[in-house]
Design a protein around this motif. Sequence first.
Motif, PDB file in Angstrom:
ATOM      1  N   ARG A 174       2.204   5.990 -26.940  1.00  0.00           N
ATOM      2  CA  ARG A 174       2.941   5.909 -25.684  1.00  0.00           C
ATOM      3  C   ARG A 174       2.401   4.819 -24.775  1.00  0.00           C
ATOM      4  O   ARG A 174       3.163   4.078 -24.155  1.00  0.00           O
ATOM      5  CB  ARG A 174       2.866   7.266 -24.975  1.00  0.00           C
ATOM      6  CG  ARG A 174       3.737   7.357 -23.740  1.00  0.00           C
ATOM      7  CD  ARG A 174       3.506   8.677 -23.052  1.00  0.00           C
ATOM      8  NE  ARG A 174       4.464   8.907 -22.003  1.00  0.00           N
ATOM      9  CZ  ARG A 174       4.345   9.843 -21.065  1.00  0.00           C
ATOM     10  NH1 ARG A 174       3.282  10.643 -21.092  1.00  0.00           N
ATOM     11  NH2 ARG A 174       5.267   9.998 -20.137  1.00  0.00           N
ATOM     12  N   THR A 221       9.998   6.063 -22.793  1.00  0.00           N
ATOM     13  CA  THR A 221       8.615   6.554 -22.836  1.00  0.00           C
ATOM     14  C   THR A 221       8.446   7.878 -22.106  1.00  0.00           C
ATOM     15  O   THR A 221       7.463   8.587 -22.330  1.00  0.00           O
ATOM     16  CB  THR A 221       7.678   5.517 -22.194  1.00  0.00           C
ATOM     17  OG1 THR A 221       7.983   5.401 -20.799  1.00  0.00           O
ATOM     18  CG2 THR A 221       7.830   4.162 -22.873  1.00  0.00           C
ATOM     19  N   SER A 253       7.644   8.070 -19.130  1.00  0.00           N
ATOM     20  CA  SER A 253       6.601   7.843 -18.137  1.00  0.00           C
ATOM     21  C   SER A 253       7.205   7.363 -16.820  1.00  0.00           C
ATOM     22  O   SER A 253       8.169   6.590 -16.809  1.00  0.00           O
ATOM     23  CB  SER A 253       5.609   6.797 -18.655  1.00  0.00           C
ATOM     24  OG  SER A 253       4.722   6.392 -17.625  1.00  0.00           O
TER      25      SER A 253
END
Length: 686
Positions: free
Chosen positions: A243, A291, A293
Amino acid sequence: MTVVESSRTVAPRGGGRAPDRGFRPEVQGLRALAVLMVVAYHVWFGRVSGGVDVFLLISAFLLALSFLRKVESGRPLDLGRHWLHQFKRLLPAVVVVILGTLGATYLLVPRSRWTDILEQAWASLFYVQNWVLASNAVDYYADDHSLASPLQHFWSLSVQGQVFILWPLLFVLSALVARRFRLRFRGVVLLVFGALFVASLGFSVWETSTNQAYAYFDTRARLWEFALGTLLALALPFLRLPRVLRIMAGWLGVGAMLSGGFLLDVQGQFPGYVALWPLLAAALVIAAGQTGSAVGADRFLLSRPLVRMGDLSYALYLWHWPVLVLFLIWRDAAAPGILGGLVVIAVSLVLAYLTMRFVERPLRALAWADRRRRRSVIVLAVCLTLVAAPLAGWQREIRLESERIAAQADTNNPGARIFDTDYVDQTDPDAPLVPTADVGGRDYANVLTPCTGRFATEAGALQGLNCSIIVDQAEPSRTIVAVGNSHVQQWLATMKPLAEENGWALVALVRGGCQFGGFVEAVAAECNERNAQAKDYIADLRPDLVFTTGTYSVSEPPFELLPGGFSRGASELIEQGIPVLAIRDNPRFTRNMMECAEDFGESAQECNVREEEVRDMSGVTPIQQMADITPGLKVMDLNDYVCFSGSCPAVIGNMRVYLDDNHLTSTYARTLSPYFFERMMAATGW
């Protein structure tokens, strides 16, 4: 620009690591970012951003995912239905933009540019615009976009349309080979498109280094960009990055995309290996995937404004360029500035939204047309007719008007004949100028007949020599070779009737931008090579005369130069006993003299430039200086037939003298034949 499948229905889920299907809205955001780059760079920076290359990669990426799924799920590859569906999605918006551009052209664009735009409208409609621009060696990087065609940007859509036809054929071929030899389908696809990538990239690097203006529009030099997108689709299931690395890859890709247009020499090196920069940047973003994120690039690309902008990307690309060019023509400006650029972008966004809302979406959702092939054919036929009918009618009117005016030209448009001592003016004061503005920009000598027979020497067959037969004679009394740049080509219109009347054979070795002469290090390599080939050809043919230009005019002081290497190159021929005749170059101006008469009127001061503003009047003419330093060189000067009474006018004898800011029209050049003949005979002693 568009892609073959929506990113909402095709692409991997789960951070771009495994299956090659699912929801990939970040690709939609990537498209939006690419189109915004294209628009911003065009409007404010006058540079190429690399955003178009990103579009090409995404198109091939999603197209590959679509066909991989179809083949591996056992569904038939109905290419006819696929192509009909694809162009039914693409063509309606194209038709709307072309029609809107033609309407604005009629209202805003000088008539002298109509013919080019109409021809490019046909090329855009049938997805061959890139080849038209390549053959014209268009400068896509020109700082003054007001001089560009408002349809010039269709080059990339043409390349894409051609690939949309080729790519399915290659997938079908791969499927047949895999089935016939019992091979893994993806392995065959990898081999086919890998080989295409290597071959096209190698060709692109070579052509970009030798003829970059042509390479920019050459489909063959772009296929590797699509091939890279296809290879990315094959590789994606195997890209299992941590990641953290995907977060870094996403931002690295976005940063590289945004900065490439400033950091790279796109003007001199695209689309060779340098184009790998934006493509690999986009590949990093796609490989990074989602991702999850809060600091990932995908979070930025997934933002609602960018995703919605992705829906507009195709229509925005279509509209932004004609809006920019037409705005600059309307403002008579070379660049829009900050506020003007905002206006261009705002208008483009509005038009893009209206096109998407009322044209693209309704026709894409038209289930009636998708149920039967003939219905899709009807939709496409209607689209084509909506553009073809007004285009054909407009071109017919231009042709008929030109023919009508030409029929009366002998009396109403004497041109250089006004210089005859016994000339009596019988012109109709209301008679229009010739050539008409509609066709004036194309009024140039033809060099389309290649050298064959006795004119096809071993040197004549070399690439880049551009050998053309202008006048052939069974038993010529004399043979003349005209060699040099486009300013030699313009004189072919003057020399052709003389050659026909006097039994001369006339051959041309012309290449735009390449002044004849000896080797000069500062000159482009292709011009030095062409001149060496030309001298070999002339030595083999041994003509009775070599004709060329002996000076080079510029639009700023000192206005006229002695071209480097000319004296040495001419002397090499003269020493072999081959006579060389050099003519003085005609003036260059700071404005388009064809359009000047349209904009200000032929009597305006702007269109009647004082001679001292384009010529150094202080001493010996440059052509005589060239004669003084080149023993045996024969020279002639027709400057007094383009500049007289202290002025260099755009119109002489009710005839347009120039087709742009420096080239004589063939129509006017032909009327110079008697005076050319007189001075040529005096210079050569024939």
